[in-house]
Design a protein around this motif. Structure first.
Motif, PDB file in Angstrom:
ATOM      1  N   SER A   1       0.788  -1.096   0.379  1.00 28.49           N
ATOM      2  CA  SER A   1      -0.173  -0.020   0.282  1.00 28.49           C
ATOM      3  C   SER A   1       0.657   1.079  -0.543  1.00 28.49           C
ATOM      4  O   SER A   1       2.318   0.842   0.830  1.00 28.49           O
ATOM      5  N   PHE A   2       0.391   2.431  -0.903  1.00 26.52           N
ATOM      6  CA  PHE A   2       1.063   3.680  -0.096  1.00 26.52           C
ATOM      7  C   PHE A   2       0.105   4.583  -0.354  1.00 26.52           C
ATOM      8  O   PHE A   2      -1.038   4.368  -0.470  1.00 26.52           O
ATOM      9  N   GLU A   3       0.890   5.468   0.069  1.00 26.18           N
ATOM     10  CA  GLU A   3      -0.168   7.247   0.326  1.00 26.18           C
ATOM     11  C   GLU A   3       0.233   8.630  -0.115  1.00 26.18           C
ATOM     12  O   GLU A   3       1.421   8.319   0.079  1.00 26.18           O
ATOM     13  N   LEU A   4       0.693   9.115  -1.254  1.00 28.06           N
ATOM     14  CA  LEU A   4       0.362  10.382  -1.839  1.00 28.06           C
ATOM     15  C   LEU A   4       0.181  11.828  -0.252  1.00 28.06           C
ATOM     16  O   LEU A   4      -1.512  11.619  -0.625  1.00 28.06           O
ATOM     17  N   TYR A   5       1.153  12.073  -0.519  1.00 28.14           N
ATOM     18  CA  TYR A   5       0.742  13.256   0.678  1.00 28.14           C
ATOM     19  C   TYR A   5       0.645  14.604   0.235  1.00 28.14           C
ATOM     20  O   TYR A   5       1.977  14.836  -0.697  1.00 28.14           O
ATOM     21  N   GLY A   6       0.416  16.236   0.565  1.00 29.94           N
ATOM     22  CA  GLY A   6       0.483  17.472   0.401  1.00 29.94           C
ATOM     23  C   GLY A   6       0.219  17.998   1.687  1.00 29.94           C
ATOM     24  O   GLY A   6      -0.890  17.792   2.386  1.00 29.94           O
ATOM     25  N   ALA A   7       2.125  18.216   2.222  1.00 34.69           N
ATOM     26  CA  ALA A   7       2.442  19.148   3.483  1.00 34.69           C
ATOM     27  C   ALA A   7       1.996  20.489   2.448  1.00 34.69           C
ATOM     28  O   ALA A   7       2.660  21.338   1.838  1.00 34.69           O
ATOM     29  N   ASP A   8       1.809  21.315   4.120  1.00 35.03           N
ATOM     30  CA  ASP A   8       1.308  22.876   3.107  1.00 35.03           C
ATOM     31  C   ASP A   8       2.192  23.621   4.474  1.00 35.03           C
ATOM     32  O   ASP A   8       2.540  23.555   5.746  1.00 35.03           O
ATOM     33  N   PHE A   9       4.217  24.264   4.520  1.00 34.49           N
ATOM     34  CA  PHE A   9       4.386  25.289   4.767  1.00 34.49           C
ATOM     35  C   PHE A   9       4.543  26.794   4.923  1.00 34.49           C
ATOM     36  O   PHE A   9       3.598  26.919   3.872  1.00 34.49           O
ATOM     37  N   ILE A  10       4.573  27.500   5.978  1.00 29.74           N
ATOM     38  CA  ILE A  10       4.411  28.688   5.826  1.00 29.74           C
ATOM     39  C   ILE A  10       5.715  29.263   6.301  1.00 29.74           C
ATOM     40  O   ILE A  10       6.667  28.766   7.267  1.00 29.74           O
ATOM     41  N   LEU A  11       6.489  30.006   5.515  1.00 28.21           N
ATOM     42  CA  LEU A  11       7.901  30.419   5.905  1.00 28.21           C
ATOM     43  C   LEU A  11       7.956  31.707   6.845  1.00 28.21           C
ATOM     44  O   LEU A  11       7.135  32.905   6.867  1.00 28.21           O
ATOM     45  N   GLY A  12       8.594  31.471   7.511  1.00 25.87           N
ATOM     46  CA  GLY A  12       8.278  33.657   8.394  1.00 25.87           C
ATOM     47  C   GLY A  12       9.784  34.531   8.131  1.00 25.87           C
ATOM     48  O   GLY A  12      10.109  33.931   7.056  1.00 25.87           O
ATOM     49  N   ARG A  13       9.464  35.034   8.592  1.00 27.93           N
ATOM     50  CA  ARG A  13      10.417  36.435   8.212  1.00 27.93           C
ATOM     51  C   ARG A  13      12.817  35.732   7.961  1.00 27.93           C
ATOM     52  O   ARG A  13      12.913  35.918   7.384  1.00 27.93           O
ATOM     53  N   ASP A  14      12.250  34.667   9.446  1.00 30.09           N
ATOM     54  CA  ASP A  14      13.663  34.156   9.238  1.00 30.09           C
ATOM     55  C   ASP A  14      13.947  33.069   8.525  1.00 30.09           C
ATOM     56  O   ASP A  14      15.285  32.179   7.854  1.00 30.09           O
ATOM     57  N   PHE A  15      13.221  32.907   7.212  1.00 28.86           N
ATOM     58  CA  PHE A  15      12.830  31.541   5.903  1.00 28.86           C
ATOM     59  C   PHE A  15      12.669  30.879   6.891  1.00 28.86           C
ATOM     60  O   PHE A  15      12.207  29.519   6.394  1.00 28.86           O
ATOM     61  N   LYS A  16      12.246  30.411   8.060  1.00 33.30           N
ATOM     62  CA  LYS A  16      12.606  29.139   8.643  1.00 33.30           C
ATOM     63  C   LYS A  16      11.047  28.337   8.259  1.00 33.30           C
ATOM     64  O   LYS A  16      10.135  29.264   8.356  1.00 33.30           O
TER      65      LYS A  16
ATOM     66  N   TRP B   1       7.038  26.816   8.653  1.00 38.68           N
ATOM     67  CA  TRP B   1       6.419  26.076   9.847  1.00 38.68           C
ATOM     68  C   TRP B   1       5.244  25.170   9.178  1.00 38.68           C
ATOM     69  O   TRP B   1       4.448  25.841   7.795  1.00 38.68           O
ATOM     70  N   LEU B   2       5.232  24.134   9.980  1.00 40.61           N
ATOM     71  CA  LEU B   2       3.928  22.784   8.558  1.00 40.61           C
ATOM     72  C   LEU B   2       2.698  23.101   9.555  1.00 40.61           C
ATOM     73  O   LEU B   2       2.671  23.824  10.827  1.00 40.61           O
ATOM     74  N   ILE B   3       2.048  23.727   8.449  1.00 48.26           N
ATOM     75  CA  ILE B   3       0.392  24.098   8.458  1.00 48.26           C
ATOM     76  C   ILE B   3      -0.363  22.949   8.877  1.00 48.26           C
ATOM     77  O   ILE B   3      -1.717  22.850   9.336  1.00 48.26           O
ATOM     78  N   GLU B   4      -0.437  22.143   7.648  1.00 49.59           N
ATOM     79  CA  GLU B   4      -0.957  21.035   7.438  1.00 49.59           C
ATOM     80  C   GLU B   4      -0.873  20.149   6.693  1.00 49.59           C
ATOM     81  O   GLU B   4      -0.013  20.331   5.782  1.00 49.59           O
ATOM     82  N   ILE B   5      -1.307  18.839   6.975  1.00 48.00           N
ATOM     83  CA  ILE B   5      -0.645  18.261   5.300  1.00 48.00           C
ATOM     84  C   ILE B   5      -2.172  16.977   5.716  1.00 48.00           C
ATOM     85  O   ILE B   5      -3.029  16.925   5.514  1.00 48.00           O
ATOM     86  N   ASN B   6      -1.930  16.928   3.937  1.00 45.83           N
ATOM     87  CA  ASN B   6      -3.045  16.607   3.205  1.00 45.83           C
ATOM     88  C   ASN B   6      -3.354  15.016   2.715  1.00 45.83           C
ATOM     89  O   ASN B   6      -2.106  15.365   2.023  1.00 45.83           O
ATOM     90  N   SER B   7      -4.136  14.750   2.975  1.00 52.83           N
ATOM     91  CA  SER B   7      -3.959  13.181   1.725  1.00 52.83           C
ATOM     92  C   SER B   7      -4.635  13.784   0.948  1.00 52.83           C
ATOM     93  O   SER B   7      -5.505  14.118   0.573  1.00 52.83           O
ATOM     94  N   SER B   8      -4.590  12.956  -0.076  1.00 53.40           N
ATOM     95  CA  SER B   8      -5.119  12.214  -1.463  1.00 53.40           C
ATOM     96  C   SER B   8      -4.908  13.946  -2.513  1.00 53.40           C
ATOM     97  O   SER B   8      -6.292  14.372  -2.061  1.00 53.40           O
ATOM     98  N   PRO B   9      -3.808  14.687  -2.241  1.00 52.87           N
ATOM     99  CA  PRO B   9      -4.008  15.799  -2.457  1.00 52.87           C
ATOM    100  C   PRO B   9      -4.145  16.427  -3.536  1.00 52.87           C
ATOM    101  O   PRO B   9      -4.012  15.477  -4.636  1.00 52.87           O
ATOM    102  N   THR B  10      -5.448  17.011  -4.467  1.00 55.95           N
ATOM    103  CA  THR B  10      -5.685  17.369  -5.427  1.00 55.95           C
ATOM    104  C   THR B  10      -3.978  17.876  -6.637  1.00 55.95           C
ATOM    105  O   THR B  10      -3.451  18.381  -5.910  1.00 55.95           O
TER     106      THR B  10
END
Length: 536
Positions: free
Chosen positions: A362-377, A379-388
């Motif tokens: 079995s397998f799963e493809l995910y789509g993770a969403d990140f926001i960058l801070g002013r210091d380029f770091k 931040w993980l906001i959410e993880i989506n299964s079955s991304p569009t």
């Protein structure tokens, strides 16, 4: 075949990631607050209370930030007054007219905020362990409400602190201490904005941004017209990195091909999603703060937005690296952004592993969403299964097709040839196989006597035979005759007595012994009922 599967725990749902991140320190020696904005599920009273305490602490630290950032406020205010007095053009105005709409707040507001922050630091250092609840100097509900209302006036520009300059050093020192223990101090900003999400929805539906705690709790009290009618509140990143004054996020793909051993593949290409509106904290509309393409595609690009941004509001990660390179920050992608996203994904999957059934093939493809801070770091906001994977723009038309092709290479072609081409995927993490303990239901057996039965008065036993298997036993519950040494009148609960072989021989005649008695230790559990621990 290789079916697409979803994990048993809704990792891709807001509430799944929120709950899992709290358990991270049990799996990895990493503080989740270092890469995941703190989050609360508002479905229970205890969670609501934790959120309320967090909101209040953030109010206090934000007041300190206001003092530090407005250290020259009074100096500039005095200069404006002087300029108004010396001006000879136009109708003469009272020098106070420019400030008449502002309300002056006393320094007591800063004193109270400092007190709250000191107490917070004391809790982190466990200084409150030996302090009784009655002796703690905590604010009453009325005092909290008054503090919060004054804070609202302060950050929304309706008031100022007249003596703020005298508090600068104290506030700066406290903020430095808070920053050293709270990695999210920078992203908190001044406004204390939170993002409220339905726990079981995706594509940005029904997500709102709020900065007043009473509005947040009122919304959380509303029932959603869904089966899983729960709300999640997460700290909004008030200081994001902007490109041409516009907010963006990063969609990053990764693939899980096995949960035992946990095997994660990271995609080398990703893409940026821009907002159609210029960034501003004065307007909390979703069109400004949510970069989901499902939301932004229905909106027109702001006329005041930079023409250097793409009309379809997407960049590939390669285009983003070119942007960084032109500004002399090209090294940030390889040294900070890319490796930090990898670590965040690995940590999130490690904590989710125990909640997912390890099903082979079995397998799963995910789509993770990140926001960058002013210091380029990132931040993980959410993880989506079955991304569009819809080719909605020229960027996704190219990347999504390539991701799907490369996924087949990893999950199908690599089954036959371990050295085959796997496209832009790279192995991110593969742990050693964790052997599951064998289970045989027929071996489960519990024997014993109830405590109530043991407490009954039992008649003395005068004829006691030790079975031949006694010497092989490790632990045995027996009722012994009253003649056993130390049993007269009942031994106290928990008492331990050594019983030598010679004592046993003297107590029991040879005719009543069917085996050689070993030495033993008697632990009296309940009066006359001892637990005999045999030792050779």
């Amino acid at each position: 075949g290789l079916p697409l599967r979803a994990p048993d725990v809704p990792l891709s749902l807001e509430i799944g990631l929120c709950v899992n991140m709290r358990s991270l320190p049990w799996y990895v020696q990493v503080n989740p607050d270092s890469f995941f904005p703190r989050c609360y599920s508002l479905c229970t009273e205890s969670e609501k209370q934790e959120f309320l305490e967090d909101f209040r602490r953030t109010v206090a630290s934000s007041i300190l930030k206001w003092v530090v950032s407005h250290q020259n406020y009074n100096r500039n205010r005095s200069r404006r007054r002087e300029e108004a007095r010396q001006s000879d053009t136009g109708p003469r105005k009272d020098p106070e007219d420019a400030d008449e709409k502002f309300r002056g707040l006393s320094g007591q507001l800063v004193d109270t905020a400092c007190k709250v922050c000191q107490a917070y630091l004391g809790q982190l250092e466990h200084e409150d362990i030996d302090v009784s609840e009655s002796s703690k100097e905590e604010l009453s509900e009325d005092e909290w409400n008054d503090l919060i209302q004054q804070y609202y006036s302060l950050v929304h520009g309706d008031a100022f602190i007249s003596s703020s300059r005298s508090y600068f050093s104290q506030c700066q020192a406290l903020l430095n201490k808070i920053t050293s223990v709270n990695p999210q101090t920078e992203i908190d900003g001044l406004r204390n904005i939170w993002i409220i999400k339905p726990a079981a929805k995706s594509r940005g539906r029904d997500i709102v941004c709020m900065d007043r705690v009473e509005d947040i709790l009122e919304l959380a009290a509303e029932e959603l017209p869904t089966k899983d009618n729960k709300w999640v509140v997460q700290k909004y990143i008030e200081t994001p990195m902007l490109i041409y004054d516009t907010k963006f996020d990063i969609r990053q793909w990764f693939l899980v091909t096995d949960w035992n051993p946990l095997t994660i593949w990271f995609y080398k290409e990703s893409y940026l999603r821009f907002s159609t509106q210029r960034f501003s904290l004065d307007n909390l509309d979703s069109a400004i703060h949510l970069c989901n393409h499902s939301i932004q595609k229905r909106l027109r690009n702001d006329q005041g937005r930079s023409p250097l941004l793409p009309g379809h509001n997407m960049w590939s990660s390669s285009r983003f690296q070119e942007y960084l390179q032109k500004r002399g920050r090209g090294a940030m992608w390889g040294s900070v952004i890319y490796p930090s996203m990898k670590r965040a994904i690995t940590n999130a999957m490690k904590v989710a592993q125990d909640h997912v059934e390890a099903r082979k093939n079995s397998f799963e493809l995910y789509g993770a969403d990140f926001i960058l801070g002013r210091d380029f770091k990132p931040w993980l906001i959410e993880i989506n299964s079955s991304p569009t994977m819809h080719p909605s723009t020229p960027v996704t038309a190219q990347l999504c097709a390539q991701v799907q092709e490369d996924t087949i290479k990893v999950v199908v072609d690599r089954k036959v040839d371990r050295n085959c081409d796997i496209g832009n995927f790279e192995l991110l993490w593969r742990q050693p196989v964790v052997e599951l303990p064998p289970f045989n239901g027929s071996d489960l057996c519990v024997e014993g006597i109830g405590m109530k039965t043991a407490q009954r008065q039992m008649p003395p036993i005068t004829n006691f035979n030790f079975p031949a298997s006694l010497c092989d036993a490790q632990l045995l519950k027996v009722r012994c005759p009253s003649a056993v040494p130390g049993l007269a009148g009942g031994a106290p609960r928990g008492a331990v007595q050594d019983w030598k072989r010679e004592d046993a021989k003297a107590l029991f005649p040879l005719s009543q012994r069917r085996a050689t008695l070993p030495s033993c230790r008697i632990l009296y559990l309940q009066g006359r009922v001892p637990l005999v621990v045999l030792s050779s």
